[in-house]
Design an enzyme around this catalytic site. Sequence first.
Site, short mmCIF file in Angstrom:
data_model
loop_
_atom_site.label_atom_id
_atom_site.label_comp_id
_atom_site.label_asym_id
_atom_site.label_seq_id
_atom_site.Cartn_x
_atom_site.Cartn_y
_atom_site.Cartn_z
N CYS A 107 0.68 -1.09 -0.02
CA CYS A 107 0.01 0.14 -0.03
C CYS A 107 1.07 1.20 0.04
O CYS A 107 1.68 1.42 -0.91
CB CYS A 107 -1.04 0.03 1.33
SG CYS A 107 -2.20 1.09 0.88
N HIS A 116 -3.69 -5.04 -0.13
CA HIS A 116 -3.48 -5.43 1.22
C HIS A 116 -3.48 -6.92 1.32
O HIS A 116 -4.60 -7.71 1.41
CB HIS A 116 -4.42 -5.00 2.17
CG HIS A 116 -4.05 -3.43 2.40
ND1 HIS A 116 -3.36 -3.05 3.64
CD2 HIS A 116 -4.77 -2.23 2.01
CE1 HIS A 116 -3.39 -1.82 3.48
NE2 HIS A 116 -4.10 -1.40 2.57
N GLU A 151 -2.74 -9.09 3.53
CA GLU A 151 -3.16 -9.26 4.83
C GLU A 151 -4.55 -9.13 4.96
O GLU A 151 -5.08 -9.94 6.01
CB GLU A 151 -2.42 -8.64 5.99
CG GLU A 151 -2.92 -7.16 6.23
CD GLU A 151 -2.36 -6.27 5.15
OE1 GLU A 151 -2.98 -5.10 5.50
OE2 GLU A 151 -1.90 -6.45 4.03
#
Length: 214
Positions: free
Chosen positions: A83, A194, A196
Amino acid sequence: MSRATKIALLDYGMGNLHSASKALSAVGAEVSITNDPKVVAAADKIFFPGVGAMRDCIAGMHEAGIDDVIRQAIFNKPVMAICVGMQALFEQSAENGGTPCLSILDGTVPAFNPEWKDEKGVQIKVPHMGWNTISGMNFEHPLWNGIEDKAHFYFVHSYYCEPADSSQVAAICDYGQPFCASILQDNLFATQFHPEKSHTAGLQLLKNFVDWDI
């Protein structure tokens, strides 16, 4: 039994450190959340997160000394940025009328144009927030092992990267127009999305980074 890969998760006051740490640990990494150059030097790999305003991120990095740590690490061990961490690698962001970044890579970070339209002719919403697909990956590279073309990943951003060297683009996404969703240059890997927060595909990508043997 081989030891776990040691990953230094850079802490400079910005970034969802808990989510990133939890996801990396889930795929077998030994994670240290740190801004200590000695810990970073001892790690096998570096994970460079980032959320929020670029100006605040750059200021936080400078105050913590993380900017110099990244510049040194980039030459001798695998680094993954996500990001705003990815955006910070370039020369300048359009945010706040122009914000100097780390200049590790040549290129800029312009803003999405809210006048752009999607494939249905509807103007895009800024920020680009939610699930979108990526494509154009080199599936012979181990970082994309187990990732399908048009795999879905989670995005939250108002700016996007424009590398000066198009060969660094590792994946693209479409939001009003195609943009760079990932970069790969030697031992440096970065994603605008992202991982995650991207469920199965995201965890697979993180596992690929943890297992990546350059």
